[in-house]
Write an enzyme that holds these catalytic residues in place. Structure first.
Site, mmCIF file in Angstrom:
data_model
loop_
_atom_site.group_PDB
_atom_site.id
_atom_site.type_symbol
_atom_site.label_atom_id
_atom_site.label_comp_id
_atom_site.label_asym_id
_atom_site.label_seq_id
_atom_site.Cartn_x
_atom_site.Cartn_y
_atom_site.Cartn_z
ATOM 1 N N TYR A 131 -23.486 -7.178 -15.940
ATOM 2 C CA TYR A 131 -23.135 -6.030 -15.101
ATOM 3 C C TYR A 131 -21.639 -5.726 -15.180
ATOM 4 O O TYR A 131 -21.222 -4.707 -15.700
ATOM 5 C CB TYR A 131 -23.521 -6.306 -13.637
ATOM 6 C CG TYR A 131 -24.977 -6.039 -13.294
ATOM 7 C CD1 TYR A 131 -25.969 -6.026 -14.259
ATOM 8 C CD2 TYR A 131 -25.355 -5.823 -11.979
ATOM 9 C CE1 TYR A 131 -27.295 -5.795 -13.929
ATOM 10 C CE2 TYR A 131 -26.686 -5.592 -11.627
ATOM 11 C CZ TYR A 131 -27.648 -5.580 -12.618
ATOM 12 O OH TYR A 131 -28.958 -5.352 -12.283
ATOM 13 N N SER A 164 -21.856 -15.292 -15.559
ATOM 14 C CA SER A 164 -22.169 -16.694 -15.255
ATOM 15 C C SER A 164 -23.256 -17.225 -16.186
ATOM 16 O O SER A 164 -24.288 -16.591 -16.372
ATOM 17 C CB SER A 164 -22.642 -16.825 -13.801
ATOM 18 O OG SER A 164 -21.667 -16.363 -12.907
ATOM 19 N N GLU A 247 -29.950 -10.455 -5.761
ATOM 20 C CA GLU A 247 -28.765 -11.294 -5.963
ATOM 21 C C GLU A 247 -28.102 -11.599 -4.630
ATOM 22 O O GLU A 247 -27.707 -12.728 -4.356
ATOM 23 C CB GLU A 247 -27.761 -10.596 -6.882
ATOM 24 C CG GLU A 247 -26.480 -11.420 -7.073
ATOM 25 C CD GLU A 247 -25.411 -10.687 -7.866
ATOM 26 O OE1 GLU A 247 -24.594 -11.364 -8.488
ATOM 27 O OE2 GLU A 247 -25.388 -9.453 -7.851
#
Length: 398
Positions: A131, A164, A247
């Site tokens: 993103y 991540s 999320e």
């Protein structure tokens, strides 16, 4: 809000607790963090997730045809609570389980669900999130990574950052701009990308913790099959918001916070202050009590969200509230532990006098990133005030 379990749920809780008692692996203090991408450590984490899945305690709310158990959210809540109680390891595939998996169930094609969902649960495929970009963090819709459709293939060029787990991920769910002339929220699409595709470069970003939990990812003429598009062309913003909701729920999970409180209380009982356990100091006890009450408050808030889910009520801004409070609370729990430990708390892993394997300074520093990740604290406050409380929009001066 009824906080009691039914007889059937109590029986399920007893079964889960017994399985965890004999199955949770012994945690090694010198165990390398996943951020280092060590193949042995990644393999151990995958093996634990497969074990949880094979026991039937993973993604309990997913439909059975996609590897879930077809149960309600109460069963998953019981498993989560027992995981905390047993101090079980975290699951390596949480981005797949809690983010892209539910998104594919809601917006993916049947072919995509059957291709990806089973491998998410068995940890055969680990996912990362594409993103954020340089200059496109909180203003995610300003992203510039391009995907040009050439026949049956998208050709992707651009860069992602703060990714991540990219150093060991097998796949990425990624936002790309497919219509540069459309309003910025409309010309975006949601692609599933194989991280082994030629043209992808992953560069770890070493944090102040000394580990590389985040990465830069570069795309140079990366070819992605058209069938990897989720939710339709130029419809990525709607799909992305569904993923962001999951999320924020993941980041707001009280499991991590409860585990940190347990560890903090253990430190307070075992670390000496003036010849006595730190927990005997009235000032320390007052702070521990304050933190314990706040953790319990967030647990009860999670139960309220659970009640909404069971009754099919719209969650509203609950995810933003939980994300904001819990991430900041994690930072404060780590700070309290460091104050109790004093100078010893900040020692590095290799020092012979180190306490708790140097987890507290790492947690303290890493928690700062979680306050930013998934929408900064400032963004969450705006969402809460504007959408939840009906307050006027923030005045932005250019």
């Amino acid at each position: 809000m009824d906080l009691s379990y039914t007889p059937e749920e109590l029986a399920f809780q007893k079964k889960v607790r017994a399985w965890l008692a004999k199955s949770v692996p012994k945690k090694q203090r010198n165990e390398a963090p996943l951020e280092r991408g060590d193949p042995k450590r990644v393999g151990q984490a995958k093996a634990w997730q497969r074990k949880v899945f094979e026991a039937g305690y993973l993604a309990l709310g997913w439909p059975k045809e996609y590897g879930g158990q077809g149960l309600n959210v109460m069963h998953q809540t019981i498993v989560n609570e027992e995981m905390v109680r047993a101090q079980a390891p975290s699951l390596i595939g949480m981005m797949g389980i809690q983010m892209v998996g539910p998104t594919l169930i809601a917006h993916g094609t049947e072919e995509q669900r059957r291709a990806y969902l089973p491998k998410i649960l068995t940890a055969e495929e680990i996912w990362c999130q594409g993103y954020s970009e340089p200059g496109s963090g909180s203003d995610l819709a300003s992203l510039r990574t391009r995907a040009e459709l050439q026949g049956d293939t998208f050709v992707v060029n651009g860069q992602k950052v703060w990714t991540s787990g990219a150093q060991y991920a097998d796949r990425m769910f990624c936002l790309v701009r497919t219509d540069p002339d459309a309003p910025k929220h409309r010309g975006i699409s949601y692609l599933l990308i194989d991280m082994k595709t030629p043209g992808i470069t992953v560069r770890p970003l070493v944090q102040m913790t000394g580990d590389a939990g985040f990465n830069e990812v570069f795309f140079e003429d990366v070819r992605v099959p058209k069938e990897n598009l989720v939710g339709g062309l130029h419809n990525g913003w709607q799909v992305a918001n569904a993923t962001l909701f999951h999320e924020r729920n993941m980041l707001a999970s009280t499991m991590r916070t409860q585990q940190m409180l347990q560890a903090l209380l253990r430190v307070a009982r075992t670390h000496k202050r003036n010849g006595k356990p730190a927990s005997a100091d009235p000032i320390v006890r007052q702070r521990l009590a304050d933190l314990a009450m706040r953790v319990e408050t967030m647990k009860l808030e999670a139960y309220r969200g659970l009640t909404d889910a069971l009754r099919k009520r719209t969650p509203g801004i609950a995810a933003s509230v939980a994300k904001l409070v819990t991430c900041e609370l994690n930072h404060q729990l780590a700070g309290a532990a460091l104050e109790i430990l004093g100078s010893y708390g900040w020692l590095e892993r290799k020092d012979t006098r180190v306490v708790d394997g140097a987890v507290w300074p790492i947690d303290f520093m890493f928690a700062l990133g979680l306050i930013i990740g998934g929408g900064t604290a400032q963004i969450q406050k705006n969402i809460i005030s504007e959408r939840g409380l009906g307050m006027p929009r923030e005045l932005r001066v250019s």
